[in-house]
Design a protein around this motif. Structure first.
Motif, short mmCIF file in Angstrom:
data_model
loop_
_atom_site.label_atom_id
_atom_site.label_comp_id
_atom_site.label_asym_id
_atom_site.label_seq_id
_atom_site.Cartn_x
_atom_site.Cartn_y
_atom_site.Cartn_z
N ASN A 11 0.82 -1.22 0.00
CA ASN A 11 0.00 0.00 0.00
C ASN A 11 0.85 1.26 0.00
OD1 ASN A 11 -2.42 -1.43 0.04
ND2 ASN A 11 -2.50 -1.49 2.29
N PRO A 15 1.66 4.91 -6.18
CA PRO A 15 0.72 4.43 -7.21
C PRO A 15 1.13 4.77 -8.64
CG PRO A 15 -0.46 5.47 -5.39
CD PRO A 15 0.99 5.74 -5.17
N ASP A 35 2.41 12.04 0.67
CA ASP A 35 1.03 11.70 0.35
C ASP A 35 0.91 11.47 -1.15
OD1 ASP A 35 -1.69 11.70 -0.23
OD2 ASP A 35 -2.17 13.27 1.21
N PRO A 36 0.46 10.30 -1.59
CA PRO A 36 0.38 10.00 -3.02
C PRO A 36 -0.62 10.88 -3.79
CG PRO A 36 -0.69 8.28 -1.75
CD PRO A 36 0.03 9.15 -0.77
N THR A 37 -1.48 11.59 -3.06
CA THR A 37 -2.43 12.48 -3.75
C THR A 37 -1.79 13.81 -4.13
OG1 THR A 37 -3.27 13.45 -1.69
CG2 THR A 37 -4.34 11.44 -2.48
N LEU A 38 -0.59 14.08 -3.58
CA LEU A 38 0.10 15.33 -3.91
C LEU A 38 0.80 15.19 -5.27
CD1 LEU A 38 1.76 16.23 -0.48
CD2 LEU A 38 -0.31 17.21 -1.48
N PRO A 39 0.69 16.19 -6.12
CA PRO A 39 1.33 16.10 -7.45
C PRO A 39 2.85 16.20 -7.34
CG PRO A 39 0.46 18.30 -7.11
CD PRO A 39 -0.01 17.48 -5.93
#
Length: 288
Positions: A11, A15, A35-39
């Motif tokens: 996990n 990604p 954080d993987p949501t950060l570009p």
């Protein structure tokens, strides 16, 4: 030396990196993966960078970090080093991808920089374990990881045989954006850069263009916008900022000493870009 190891099914594994066809099965990490949501956007270029190239790399990374973008590079001398430093100066997060084992920093001159990356919440990454030796070809192999972690790659000063060219090629194969700053056609340090543009990479002149192309939000702080202005644009915006109230075009021309036609054209551009606005009594800063 403490580090964590994540398998491709973990996990914690990034990604975006997992999406590429040649993703490493294991990823060794010092520090914390963001954080993987950060570009994330990579800034790469030659080790033998000019002073102008270094300044551009640092400024580019600084502006990316200001916009909340993670800056990724390879910790090499030259452009890579300046990219990491620019992100740190902006208080941002930066990731260094090594071409050698996770147990050591190469080049050794950047051990202090590596420590700063970690102390500011960034990460140092390698697909090679701590005891694995480094080989010349591995520095090309790691470039697929640099691009694989990112939405796009910005190339600054890439000679014809620069490793940055391979990073750009990997990015294109991975479906990521490739952005290139141009220079004089006679500048050998940009020969590879210009070939990338000829082959379809996106020519850019500022970070705002990269953010727009990637669908990322650009900072609307006036200070950040002013960093990207030309000299004459900066003059006009500075005059309006200092005034604090609307100023007519004749006063702007008088205070900036610009030619009337030049001032008129620049004002029109600044209005279109939303930096200034026109009111009943003159022009003023849009967010004033």
């Amino acid at each position: 030396m403490n580090f964590s190891t994540f398998g491709i099914e973990s996990n914690e594994y990034p990604p975006l990196l997992r999406e590429i066809g040649s993703a490493p099965m294991l990823l060794h990490v010092r520090g914390a993966l963001p954080d993987p949501t950060l570009p994330a956007v990579a800034v790469v270029g030659t080790r033998k960078a000019t002073r102008d190239g270094k300044e551009l790399a640092r400024k580019t990374a600084h502006e990316l970090a200001d916009a909340g973008v993670i800056v990724v590079s390879g910790l090499a001398m030259g452009i890579d080093t300046e990219a990491h430093k620019g992100a740190l100066e902006a208080g941002g997060i930066t990731i260094a991808v090594l071409g050698n084992g996770i147990g050591s920093v190469y080049p050794a001159q950047n051990e202090k920089l590596a420590a700063e990356i970690l102390s500011h919440g960034g990460a140092i990454i390698s697909e090679y374990g701590s005891d694995e030796p480094s080989y010349k070809g591995r520095f090309i192999e790691r470039n697929r990881i640099i691009s694989g972690l990112c939405l796009g790659v910005i190339v600054i000063e890439a000679p014809e045989k620069s490793g940055a060219i391979s990073t750009a090629r990997f990015a294109a194969e991975q479906g990521r954006g490739v952005f290139v700053f141009p220079a004089s056609p006679h500048n050998k340090n940009y020969k590879g850069s210009h070939e990338l543009i000829r082959d379809g990479a996106t020519l850019v002149t500022n970070v705002g263009e990269v953010l727009e192309d990637l669908g990322l939000k650009k900072s609307h702080k006036l200070e950040d916008q002013m960093k990207e202005l030309s000299g004459d644009e900066y003059k006009i915006v500075s005059v309006l900022k200092d005034a604090g109230t609307p100023i007519d075009i004749d006063t702007i021309i008088e205070l900036t000493t610009l030619e009337p036609q030049v001032a008129s054209n620049i004002i029109m551009t600044l209005v279109v870009e939303g930096i200034i606005k026109e009111g009943s009594t003159g022009y003023e800063i849009s967010n004033s």
